[in-house]
Scaffold this motif. Structure first.
Motif, PDB file in Angstrom:
ATOM      1  N   LYS A 191      44.990  15.989  -0.891  1.00  0.00           N
ATOM      2  CA  LYS A 191      45.055  14.888  -1.871  1.00  0.00           C
ATOM      3  C   LYS A 191      45.888  13.737  -1.314  1.00  0.00           C
ATOM      4  O   LYS A 191      46.985  13.958  -0.776  1.00  0.00           O
ATOM      5  N   HIS A 192      45.368  12.524  -1.438  1.00  0.00           N
ATOM      6  CA  HIS A 192      46.018  11.313  -0.939  1.00  0.00           C
ATOM      7  C   HIS A 192      46.102  10.289  -2.071  1.00  0.00           C
ATOM      8  O   HIS A 192      45.255  10.294  -2.969  1.00  0.00           O
ATOM      9  N   LEU A 226      32.935   5.266  -2.576  1.00  0.00           N
ATOM     10  CA  LEU A 226      33.504   6.510  -2.027  1.00  0.00           C
ATOM     11  C   LEU A 226      34.756   6.923  -2.799  1.00  0.00           C
ATOM     12  O   LEU A 226      34.973   8.108  -3.069  1.00  0.00           O
ATOM     13  N   ILE A 227      35.556   5.933  -3.177  1.00  0.00           N
ATOM     14  CA  ILE A 227      36.774   6.271  -3.934  1.00  0.00           C
ATOM     15  C   ILE A 227      36.386   6.935  -5.254  1.00  0.00           C
ATOM     16  O   ILE A 227      36.957   7.953  -5.647  1.00  0.00           O
ATOM     17  N   GLU A 228      35.375   6.387  -5.929  1.00  0.00           N
ATOM     18  CA  GLU A 228      34.939   6.976  -7.203  1.00  0.00           C
ATOM     19  C   GLU A 228      34.426   8.399  -6.989  1.00  0.00           C
ATOM     20  O   GLU A 228      34.668   9.290  -7.796  1.00  0.00           O
ATOM     21  N   LYS A 229      33.724   8.601  -5.864  1.00  0.00           N
ATOM     22  CA  LYS A 229      33.162   9.926  -5.582  1.00  0.00           C
ATOM     23  C   LYS A 229      34.273  10.977  -5.420  1.00  0.00           C
ATOM     24  O   LYS A 229      34.127  12.120  -5.843  1.00  0.00           O
ATOM     25  N   TYR A 230      35.355  10.602  -4.784  1.00  0.00           N
ATOM     26  CA  TYR A 230      36.404  11.579  -4.471  1.00  0.00           C
ATOM     27  C   TYR A 230      37.650  11.438  -5.352  1.00  0.00           C
ATOM     28  O   TYR A 230      38.624  12.148  -5.152  1.00  0.00           O
ATOM     29  N   ARG A 231      37.575  10.542  -6.326  1.00  0.00           N
ATOM     30  CA  ARG A 231      38.745  10.337  -7.195  1.00  0.00           C
ATOM     31  C   ARG A 231      39.060  11.615  -7.983  1.00  0.00           C
ATOM     32  O   ARG A 231      38.158  12.302  -8.464  1.00  0.00           O
ATOM     33  N   VAL A 232      40.348  11.950  -8.080  1.00  0.00           N
ATOM     34  CA  VAL A 232      40.795  13.068  -8.921  1.00  0.00           C
ATOM     35  C   VAL A 232      41.889  12.526  -9.840  1.00  0.00           C
ATOM     36  O   VAL A 232      42.511  11.504  -9.532  1.00  0.00           O
ATOM     37  N   PRO A 233      42.123  13.206 -10.997  1.00  0.00           N
ATOM     38  CA  PRO A 233      43.034  12.600 -11.976  1.00  0.00           C
ATOM     39  C   PRO A 233      44.495  12.570 -11.549  1.00  0.00           C
ATOM     40  O   PRO A 233      45.238  11.681 -11.955  1.00  0.00           O
ATOM     41  N   ASP A 234      44.914  13.549 -10.728  1.00  0.00           N
ATOM     42  CA  ASP A 234      46.355  13.641 -10.453  1.00  0.00           C
ATOM     43  C   ASP A 234      46.589  14.476  -9.195  1.00  0.00           C
ATOM     44  O   ASP A 234      45.657  14.904  -8.530  1.00  0.00           O
ATOM     45  N   LEU A 235      47.857  14.735  -8.934  1.00  0.00           N
ATOM     46  CA  LEU A 235      48.215  15.490  -7.726  1.00  0.00           C
ATOM     47  C   LEU A 235      48.438  16.976  -8.021  1.00  0.00           C
ATOM     48  O   LEU A 235      49.084  17.674  -7.235  1.00  0.00           O
ATOM     49  N   THR A 266      45.794   5.160  -6.733  1.00  0.00           N
ATOM     50  CA  THR A 266      44.566   5.908  -7.031  1.00  0.00           C
ATOM     51  C   THR A 266      44.585   7.197  -6.212  1.00  0.00           C
ATOM     52  O   THR A 266      44.794   7.149  -4.999  1.00  0.00           O
ATOM     53  N   VAL A 267      44.351   8.330  -6.892  1.00  0.00           N
ATOM     54  CA  VAL A 267      44.406   9.628  -6.195  1.00  0.00           C
ATOM     55  C   VAL A 267      42.999  10.079  -5.803  1.00  0.00           C
ATOM     56  O   VAL A 267      42.074  10.027  -6.620  1.00  0.00           O
ATOM     57  N   VAL A 268      42.847  10.513  -4.543  1.00  0.00           N
ATOM     58  CA  VAL A 268      41.574  11.103  -4.101  1.00  0.00           C
ATOM     59  C   VAL A 268      41.853  12.487  -3.503  1.00  0.00           C
ATOM     60  O   VAL A 268      42.929  12.721  -2.946  1.00  0.00           O
ATOM     61  N   GLY A 269      40.880  13.374  -3.645  1.00  0.00           N
ATOM     62  CA  GLY A 269      40.973  14.717  -3.040  1.00  0.00           C
ATOM     63  C   GLY A 269      39.812  14.860  -2.080  1.00  0.00           C
ATOM     64  O   GLY A 269      38.662  14.875  -2.509  1.00  0.00           O
TER      65      GLY A 269
END
Ligand SMILES: O=C(O)C(=O)C[C@@H](O)[C@H](O)C(=O)O
Ligand code: MG
Ligand code: MG
Length: 389
Positions: free
Chosen positions: A22-23, A361-370, A9-12
């Protein structure tokens, strides 16, 4: 028991400086219903290309699914075949191996009902001295902003700072001068970090200018993989010299050329806890010092380093992992804690890393990709949102 699945799962997550890192959060599932979590931290480093996370998921599943999760050495061997070492500091394959190896350690700890530190050697210490980073000045107006950072963080208990230098020596000097006149000996400057931006002779000229201020060590004062340059620099200055370890070949060359006094070891840059323990052992065997570096991880990556640091006998310089203090948010319910400038190692009573994901929190900061978007090389080198040319 077998590994049954893997999820990425990618987060920014923005830093207080405005820079967004991004992690990738790694989950490794087993057929016994236990899940290990790890972190491929901070992909927001040069070079500006990005991994395809869907494809990476398929590749990692092919390697992992069906394996016994305790076969950490075997899995590392296979990961290394698929993501070989490169002689580059920010090689993304190392980040991938690190996230998987971390999740395997968390999983093993949970399955054994033991903390990771206890699993990898026990605890020499239960807190790790760390320093707060001051990102590189390019403009004079950033000096006052950074002095304000020192004021704020000092109040929170951080008495040791490190400074990225080398792009504006007037500003570097003004900052060091400001710290000295305002805080005197109450604030310690651990290091000047040249981040390989200057060649060793330029770094030496800069060091002579900045040496009227007190600091403990100098990091990366030569181009990447310039082992002789580091050696020449090291013989010219009194301060200890540290360099990051990004491959075993590079560490071997640094030993062979007597390039450094201290190895800066981070699981992210050498490809996992397993590899970082080997690098720390090589430091010990070669009579060199050791500190824990950082890419500025979130709490899972930082907890992994806390467990690693707790188990090392040769962690003899102030370390760097302060990520959870730098970001505006984290992705766990119980972030790692800092007290009086120390990173606290999660307790013995907590299995694995002792971290629990917070899906809100993951949903809040989730981004689609790197993917990158638009960002300058300066921003990436200096870790600031400063866009001025
Ligand atoms: O010591 C270093 O070098 C770093 O800490 C590198 C930084 O660029 C770090 O990875 C960050 O993202 O701030
Ligand atoms: Mg450094
Ligand atoms: Mg980083």
């Amino acid at each position: 028991m077998k590994i049954s699945d893997l999820k990425l799962t990618v987060v920014g997550i923005p830093r207080h400086t405005g820079f967004v890192s991004k992690h990738v959060i790694v989950e490794i599932m087993t057929d016994e219903g236990v899940t290990g979590i790890g972190e491929m931290s901070d992909f927001s480093h040069l070079p500006q290309y990005s991994l395809d996370v869907n494809d990476l998921t398929t590749v990692l599943k092919t390697i992992l699914v069906g394996k016994n999760p305790f076969d950490i050495s075997l899995i590392n061997k296979e990961l290394l075949s698929n993501f070989p070492e490169m002689m580059f500091y920010y090689e993304k394959g190392n980040f991938v191996r690190n996230g998987v190896d971390a999740a395997l350690h968390d999983l093993a700890g949970k399955l054994l009902n033991t903390s990771v530190a206890d699993f990898i050697g026990g605890r020499v210490k239960d807190k790790i001295k760390v320093c707060y980073p001051i990102f590189r000045h390019r403009f004079m107006e950033e000096v006052e902003e950074n002095l304000e950072v020192v004021r704020t963080r000092f109040k929170q208990g951080f008495d040791t700072f490190r400074l990225y230098v080398g792009k504006n020596l007037d500003a570097d000097e003004a900052f060091l001068d400001g710290v000295k006149s305002e805080f005197g000996s109450k604030v310690i400057i651990k290091s000047l970090d040249f981040s390989h931006l200057l060649d060793w002779k330029q770094a030496w000229q800069a060091t002579k200018r900045l040496s009227k201020y007190d600091f403990q060590l100098i990091e990366s004062p030569a181009a990447q993989n310039d082992f002789e340059g580091l050696h020449h620099f090291r013989l010219k200055v009194d301060h200890p010299i540290s360099e990051h370890v990004w491959s075993f070949r590079q560490q071997y060359e640094m030993i062979r050329h007597d390039s450094v006094d201290i190895f800066n070891i981070s699981p992210i840059f050498i490809g996992g806890l397993t590899a970082a323990r080997k690098a720390a052992a090589a430091a010990e065997v070669s009579g060199k010092g050791c500190l824990l570096g950082t890419t500025q991880e979130l709490s899972i990556g930082t907890a992994a380093m806390a467990h690693l640091g707790a188990s090392l006998v040769n962690l003899n310089f102030t370390s760097d992992p302060t990520g959870p203090e730098l970001y505006v948010s984290d992705i766990v319910k119980n972030p790692v804690k800092y007290e009086d400038g120390y990173l606290l190692v999660p307790g013995r009573d907590k299995p694995g890393f002792g971290m629990e994901l917070d899906w809100d929190l993951i949903e809040k900061y989730r981004v689609p990709d790197l993917s990158w978007g638009s960002i300058s090389v300066h921003q990436l080198q200096d870790r600031t949102a400063q866009t001025k040319a």
